[in-house]
Structures are given as structure tokens and as C-alpha cells.
Design a protein around this motif. Sequence first.
Motif, PDB file in Angstrom:
ATOM      1  N   SER A 174      72.238  55.483  60.999  1.00  0.00           N
ATOM      2  CA  SER A 174      71.063  56.103  61.191  1.00  0.00           C
ATOM      3  C   SER A 174      70.974  56.602  62.550  1.00  0.00           C
ATOM      4  O   SER A 174      70.999  56.366  63.920  1.00  0.00           O
ATOM      5  CB  SER A 174      69.768  55.462  60.219  1.00  0.00           C
ATOM      6  OG  SER A 174      69.525  55.143  61.263  1.00  0.00           O
ATOM      7  N   GLU A 178      66.191  60.365  61.898  1.00  0.00           N
ATOM      8  CA  GLU A 178      66.040  60.370  60.145  1.00  0.00           C
ATOM      9  C   GLU A 178      65.334  58.589  60.339  1.00  0.00           C
ATOM     10  O   GLU A 178      63.881  58.745  59.479  1.00  0.00           O
ATOM     11  CB  GLU A 178      67.370  59.209  60.066  1.00  0.00           C
ATOM     12  CG  GLU A 178      67.421  59.066  58.290  1.00  0.00           C
ATOM     13  CD  GLU A 178      69.028  58.376  58.536  1.00  0.00           C
ATOM     14  OE1 GLU A 178      69.059  58.693  56.760  1.00  0.00           O
ATOM     15  OE2 GLU A 178      69.967  58.445  58.642  1.00  0.00           O
ATOM     16  N   TYR A 260      67.875  61.068  55.244  1.00  0.00           N
ATOM     17  CA  TYR A 260      67.892  62.528  55.443  1.00  0.00           C
ATOM     18  C   TYR A 260      67.727  62.288  56.292  1.00  0.00           C
ATOM     19  O   TYR A 260      68.545  62.129  57.366  1.00  0.00           O
ATOM     20  CB  TYR A 260      65.614  62.140  56.471  1.00  0.00           C
ATOM     21  CG  TYR A 260      65.496  63.074  57.335  1.00  0.00           C
ATOM     22  CD1 TYR A 260      65.103  63.899  56.162  1.00  0.00           C
ATOM     23  CD2 TYR A 260      65.704  63.548  58.299  1.00  0.00           C
ATOM     24  CE1 TYR A 260      64.543  65.345  56.597  1.00  0.00           C
ATOM     25  CE2 TYR A 260      64.794  64.423  59.467  1.00  0.00           C
ATOM     26  CZ  TYR A 260      64.420  65.741  58.058  1.00  0.00           C
ATOM     27  OH  TYR A 260      63.559  66.662  58.673  1.00  0.00           O
TER      28      TYR A 260
END
Length: 339
Positions: A174, A178, A260
Motif C-alpha cells: 500500500s 491509501e 483505495y
Amino acid sequence: MNELQREYYAFINNMDVRLGAFVLADLPETFDNEDGTTAKFPKDFGPKSLPMLEFFVLSRFSSPDEVIDPENRRFVEGLIRYLGETYLRAIGGAWDHDEETGNGMPFIRPDTEEGPLKGEPIPILAIILAAVDARTAEVFTAVLDKARENLGGDGSPKRNCTGLAMGMLTAENSSEDEVEFLSRFIGTVEPGIAAWTQEQADPSSWAYERESLVRLGKQIKVRYDSRDEMMSEEETPFVAGAMRFIGETIRRIGFGQWRYGADLEADDPRSRQPFIRFIIGDQNLDMVPWRLTQTALEDTDSIAAGLDTVISMREEEAANEEASTKSDSADASGSADQN
């Protein structure tokens, strides 16, 4: 389901994202020792991380009253998650909750030499309060040492890792953008859904189930003639609630994780959108609630069909695992016969 149960299931279901965000955003990369040297802060859920974690907690809080201050709730919940998951990996056990134990927060029910979950509950919040009050930086480890004694023998866990956060966000899978987004967004999912359902006809009829997704698809088709209508400012509250409801329903049933799309190409449907990721076998399956919401304009069953896809792949995964297990057992039996 009462309010305590809802909060508990939310705590468990959001473990990977919330815990990952805590590790990445709230725990420091380094820590200053008392002798003036700097050490790397361990974030591996290992017992050796406990003393440094406790030192860090003492640097954040000067009194137990600060721990229970509502302004510090997000950090404290992350701390409860990290400390509890560390204990689970070291001694075995499971998360649990009830009306009386744990100051209203989830706690650990540990394994002992008598069997799984046979130990006295470990109330994580109470341990944090005790540590801040004692200010010795020895409480976290002392609790673990006592639990290890109750395992008997050499204090090793009787089972393999019982921690939950196996799909946790990390620096490797990530980005900071995010994690920052999800840290804010996850806390809005359930309250947003609750507010959204109250605005619907017969609020109590909405549940995290396929039937509700079918009904929502039909409602979207009736409500909007085009994507532009859906994107109008006055429709933002409805669409935002619907997206959260779609994503959370599919996530819960299919055992997925909110993610995300922070660093994706602009033409990727996940770009700058929250989506649900399902890790099935060695592949990822991503579902974008905003995209599913739009597809209902053409096909009212499309939202529920997204859930069906996840369920089908989960069933196939389970069947493959069962077949593999039987094959391994047959091979083992054949080897034994030959011997």
C-alpha cells in the motif's frame, strides 16, 4: 443484534485495514533509547516489540484519563488491536467480547495447557490503563509472561498463529495516500450506512444480504435515467450511502478488504475510488462499489451478480482445497502401504 455486538463485529471485520493503518501511520519508524542511541521500532507483532511499544505509549499518555479521552479513541483502538494480535501470536487464543469484561472493548480469551480458550480473559484496555498508571514499561511483557506460564511446558503456543490480520495493509502492498484515505474512510462506513438506511422506506428491512442488493439495484434503476443524474450534487448523500452499503455487504459475505486506488492510471475503474479486494487462492478479485452502482442503470441484477461472482470463486477455492487435501491424504496412505 445489540449495539455491543455490532461494534464487536465491526472491530473484527475491519481488523486488517485499521491495524495496518495504525502500524503504518501511528507507530514510529525509530525510537530513542535512554542511552541516547536510536533503535528501529519493531512492528512485527513479536514479544520483543512489547517493551518498546509500552515506552511509546507512556510517551503518548501521562495518565489513564488521557487514554479514555474520546479524542484519543482512534489511537487507543489501534493499540488494542496491535497488543491483542501480538498476544494471540505468542500464546494462541481468540478475540471475544461480552457485557462485563474488557471495559466494553474486545478482549483476548487465551489458550492454556487445559485447551483452547480455557484461560482467564486478557482485557487489553485495562492492561493499557494499568501500564500508563504504573509507568514501568514492564506491564505488557508481564501479562504475556503470565499467559505463557499457563500454557505449561516451555510456554510455546499449542496452535499455529491465531491472529486475524493476515491480509493487513503494509508498506509493501500500500501507499501513504491509501492508508491516509482508508484511515478516514473506514470509520465512516457503518455510520454512513446507518444514516442512509434511516432515509429509506422501511429502514429495518435493509440487511447485509443478497436480497437487499437486488432491491437496491431496482431502486437505482427507477431513481436515475443516467450517470449524470446520479452524479448531481443533490444525489451525493444517497449515492455515498449506497456505495458504502454495496461495498460493505459484499465485503462481509465474501470476506474481503476495503482498499483505495491511490496510485492507479486514470482509466482504471479503481482510480481514486474505495474498492473491495478479495484474495482468492493466488489471485486478487477487486469490486468497485461506484462501478457496480453505475451498472445497475442497465442491469438491476448486476450488483447482486457481483456478489455471486465472489461466492462462486470462494466455493471453487474451497473445492480445490478439499480435493488437494484428499489427494495429499491418498498419497500419504499409499506411501504408508508401501512401507
